[in-house]
Write an enzyme that holds these catalytic residues in place. Structure first.
Site, PDB file in Angstrom:
ATOM      1  N   LYS A  35     -49.682  87.947  40.134  1.00 45.24           N
ATOM      2  CA  LYS A  35     -48.726  89.065  40.216  1.00 45.24           C
ATOM      3  C   LYS A  35     -48.659  89.673  41.559  1.00 45.24           C
ATOM      4  O   LYS A  35     -49.305  89.183  42.406  1.00 45.24           O
ATOM      5  CB  LYS A  35     -49.610  90.111  39.211  1.00 45.24           C
ATOM      6  CG  LYS A  35     -50.659  90.684  39.876  1.00 45.24           C
ATOM      7  CD  LYS A  35     -51.400  91.719  38.912  1.00 45.24           C
ATOM      8  CE  LYS A  35     -52.731  92.278  39.473  1.00 45.24           C
ATOM      9  NZ  LYS A  35     -53.651  93.040  38.679  1.00 45.24           N
ATOM     10  N   TYR A 244     -46.163 108.415  70.279  1.00 39.89           N
ATOM     11  CA  TYR A 244     -45.909 109.358  69.686  1.00 39.89           C
ATOM     12  C   TYR A 244     -47.006 110.598  69.562  1.00 39.89           C
ATOM     13  O   TYR A 244     -48.151 110.389  69.182  1.00 39.89           O
ATOM     14  CB  TYR A 244     -45.541 109.216  68.153  1.00 39.89           C
ATOM     15  CG  TYR A 244     -43.966 108.500  67.901  1.00 39.89           C
ATOM     16  CD1 TYR A 244     -42.833 109.081  68.406  1.00 39.89           C
ATOM     17  CD2 TYR A 244     -43.916 107.465  67.324  1.00 39.89           C
ATOM     18  CE1 TYR A 244     -41.637 108.391  68.208  1.00 39.89           C
ATOM     19  CE2 TYR A 244     -42.980 106.540  67.353  1.00 39.89           C
ATOM     20  CZ  TYR A 244     -41.695 107.026  67.816  1.00 39.89           C
ATOM     21  OH  TYR A 244     -40.488 106.475  67.500  1.00 39.89           O
ATOM     22  N   MET A 292     -43.449 102.159  63.641  1.00 43.39           N
ATOM     23  CA  MET A 292     -42.634 101.369  62.746  1.00 43.39           C
ATOM     24  C   MET A 292     -42.676  99.940  63.069  1.00 43.39           C
ATOM     25  O   MET A 292     -43.142  99.193  62.177  1.00 43.39           O
ATOM     26  CB  MET A 292     -41.178 101.936  62.825  1.00 43.39           C
ATOM     27  CG  MET A 292     -40.570 101.222  61.424  1.00 43.39           C
ATOM     28  SD  MET A 292     -38.964 101.611  61.300  1.00 43.39           S
ATOM     29  CE  MET A 292     -38.683 103.159  60.846  1.00 43.39           C
TER      30      MET A 292
HETATM   31  C1  LIG Z   1     -54.889  92.485  38.516  1.00 43.64           C
HETATM   32  C2  LIG Z   1     -55.547  92.251  37.438  1.00 43.64           C
HETATM   33  C3  LIG Z   1     -56.496  91.178  37.131  1.00 43.64           C
HETATM   34  C4  LIG Z   1     -56.905  90.585  38.354  1.00 43.64           C
HETATM   35  O1  LIG Z   1     -58.013  91.505  39.184  1.00 43.64           O
HETATM   36  P1  LIG Z   1     -58.589  91.126  40.337  1.00 43.64           P
HETATM   37  O2  LIG Z   1     -59.320  92.525  40.783  1.00 43.64           O
HETATM   38  O3  LIG Z   1     -57.661  91.004  41.722  1.00 43.64           O
HETATM   39  O4  LIG Z   1     -59.478  90.018  40.349  1.00 43.64           O
HETATM   40  C5  LIG Z   1     -56.958  90.722  36.166  1.00 43.64           C
HETATM   41  N1  LIG Z   1     -56.699  91.446  34.921  1.00 43.64           N
HETATM   42  C6  LIG Z   1     -55.801  92.392  34.894  1.00 43.64           C
HETATM   43  C7  LIG Z   1     -55.447  92.912  33.606  1.00 43.64           C
HETATM   44  C8  LIG Z   1     -55.379  93.013  36.004  1.00 43.64           C
HETATM   45  O5  LIG Z   1     -54.318  93.854  35.979  1.00 43.64           O
END
Ligand SMILES: *Cc1c(COP(=O)(O)O)cnc(C)c1O
Length: 345
Positions: A35, A244, A292
């Site tokens: 993801k 800054y 930035m």
């Molecule tokens: C993001 C996620 C994972 C992976 O988790 P990690 O801690 O990055 O290994 C697995 N299962 C679900 C439901 C997640 O949201």
């Protein structure tokens, strides 16, 4: 070389996948959570590479990610969607052959009426109260769901990065009470759960962060390196200030290097006063505020000032940099900016 140079080690990602896979038994599949564009490292690179390494199951957050991933991992891979079957997802689920992880009765109804016969999985809530079917709904629907045959029944741990946390065992027990005896594959462990031991593995583990070199997988091989070119150096005299808000003032005559990356590139502004960058193995403190596009660094103590300074590398990984910013490695990785020149090795 005006841009930061981001080097992503796909070999390290594959090695981490194999190392996490080796922690579970032969019969346990190790899937890939990809993801958020492979936690910022690019699904279009990580997907094909891990497919070649033998990965067959991928998890994405939503159908758009799954749709983009399909051509990268081939038609034989399973792609599960954490957000399940949302209104409007039908076309993408069908055309890309994605498997929604149904998380509520409405999703079950939607899926069975719009895509009867299309594969699905079930996501259960075992106490995290984020995503997943509650025990009552599961009790009411599990008969129907078991007949239809889910490809996976899964849940997610809230505290797996703290091995001694009682929540781990509590969620394990809840998951077992809800699912023991079913004839379908189960998964509970992400990276943290994979490290907790075999009772958490069931038929599939699904690590994300550990693949990309982050904690809680302390033995991970680092997968990213980020070198920032120095655009300009200058001598700053005592009582002169840098950046800054005049937030840093020279106590002694100092040599200040200005490097080409800032908070727009994911170098979180809050890391300013704590962060280090490295000249080889020599730490150099960030001085003044992160802006930035630029960071200013005290290089007074260096014998020779190099062309670039390293902010992620062998002497400072994503979790060390995250500490300086009061965040976690996950956020450092997923924030890595689009302006870097990327090199995949
Ligand atoms: C993001 C996620 C994972 C992976 O988790 P990690 O801690 O990055 O290994 C697995 N299962 C679900 C439901 C997640 O949201």
């Amino acid at each position: 070389m005006g841009a930061g140079q981001l080097t992503i080690d796909l070999g390290a990602v594959a090695a981490n996948w194999a190392a996490l896979d080796a922690l579970s038994g032969e019969h346990v599949e190790t899937a890939v959570v990809i993801k958020a564009d492979a936690y910022g490292l690019a699904a279009r690179k990580v997907g094909p590479h891990l497919t070649k390494a033998g990965a067959r199951t991928f998890f994405v957050a939503n159908v758009a990610e799954g749709h983009a991933l399909r051509p990268l991992v081939g038609d034989d891979a399973d792609i599960f969607v954490f957000s399940g079957h949302m209104d409007g997802d039908r076309g993408a689920l069908e055309s890309a052959g994605l498997i929604p992880l149904l998380n509520a009765p409405e999703q079950v109804t939607r899926h069975f009426s719009l895509l009867p016969g299309h594969p699905f999985g079930v996501q259960l809530d075992t106490g995290m109260n984020r995503l997943g079917m509650e025990a009552g709904d599961w009790n009411a629907l599990s008969g129907e769901l078991m007949v239809a045959g889910p490809r996976l029944v899964m849940s997610h741990l809230a505290c797996a990065d703290e091995p001694d946390h009682p929540m781990n065992m509590q969620q394990l027990n809840t998951f077992r009470e809800m699912t023991d005896g079913i004839a379908h594959r189960r998964s509970l462990a992400a990276t943290g759960g994979t490290l907790l031991g075999p009772e958490y593995h069931f038929e599939m583990t699904r690590p994300g962060i550990g693949l990309y070199g982050g904690l809680p997988f302390a033995d991970a091989t680092p997968a990213v390196r980020l070198d920032l070119p120095i655009i300009q150096t200058r001598i700053v005299r005592p009582f002169e200030t840098v950046g800054y808000g005049n937030s840093w003032e020279a106590k002694v005559e100092s040599c200040i290097a200005t490097v080409a990356a800032g908070y727009a590139d994911g170098l979180i502004r809050a890391m300013g006063p704590q962060a280090l960058v490295f000249a080889g193995a020599t730490p150099c403190p960030v001085v003044g505020r992160v802006s930035m596009d630029l960071i200013t660094v005290d290089v007074t103590h260096l014998e020779t000032v190099p062309d670039a300074l390293t902010i992620l590398g062998p002497h400072q990984g994503v979790d060390a940099l995250a500490d300086a910013a009061g965040t976690i490695g996950y956020e450092i990785l997923t924030s890595l900016g689009a302006r870097y020149e990327r090199h995949y090795v």
